[in-house]
Write an enzyme that holds these catalytic residues in place. Structure first.
Site: not given
Length: 208
Positions: A7, A57, A168
């Site tokens: 992410d 996202h 991430h």
């Protein structure tokens, strides 16, 4: 079965993640946000060219903006959808909500029914949304200890099959990059296979 998901990219760490994935011939999923620099633009294309999945996202990842109203969320979401399509030709079909589909930030900026409404709208519009069942804990600190990430992910994968692992790849997450080869090698050794998510994949959804 393991799904590696990343992410908040793209960033310099995305390049390093892609290099590692290429070395091991593994496909993964990148839930990206909007970046307008030439460097970042080239990374969206590289993700596609190397056979990975791009997921939405939101463009801004700004909680106050996107969770203040459904109109604001959908405008920001569509902005990234159009941007990625313009850059890469890819029409994204999967997404991940910033903070997950059960986040409580939306309560602060809207109301406690906001996520129920917006998840329903996203599904109605033809997207699939994905949460996770293994949290690498790399977001629990600006730079998490590499060994915490490794141990957390390996334990989580062993207890969840399939495992959708949350990582991430934003700029501060250098220890995520450091942990990744150790995680991949151990999971390969234990017989796991790796896939990128698509609309029809196994999914985890916190908010039903």
């Amino acid at each position: 079965m393991v799904y590696l998901t990343f992410d908040d990219g793209p960033s310099i760490n995305t390049v390093k993640v892609l290099d590692i994935l290429k070395e091991y011939d593994i496909k993964a999923t990148f839930f990206v946000i909007g970046k307008s620099g030439d460097y970042e633009k080239s990374l969206y294309q590289r993700i596609v060219d190397e056979g990975h999945t791009l997921g939405n996202h939101t463009y801004s990842h700004n909680y106050k903006e996107i969770y203040s109203s459904e109109e604001n969320f959908l405008r920001d979401f569509k902005k990234l959808e159009d941007y990625i399509h313009q850059l890469t030709g890819v029409k994204m079909e999967i997404m991940r909500f910033p903070g997950g589909s059960n986040n409580t930030m939306s309560h602060k900026y809207s109301d406690d029914k906001f996520m129920r409404r917006i998840t329903t709208k996203i599904l109605y519009d033809g997207y699939q949304y994905f949460d996770w069942n293994v949290d690498s804990k790399d977001a629990k600190a600006v730079k998490q200890d590499r060994n915490i990430i490794i141990n957390t992910v390996l334990e989580g994968a062993r207890n969840n099959n399939p495992a959708i692992i949350l990582f991430h790849d934003s700029s501060p997450k250098t220890s995520t990059v450091e942990a990744l080869p150790f995680i991949i090698e151990e999971l390969i050794k234990e017989g796991y296979t790796f896939k990128a998510l698509n609309k029809d994949s196994f999914y985890v959804q916190f908010k039903k």
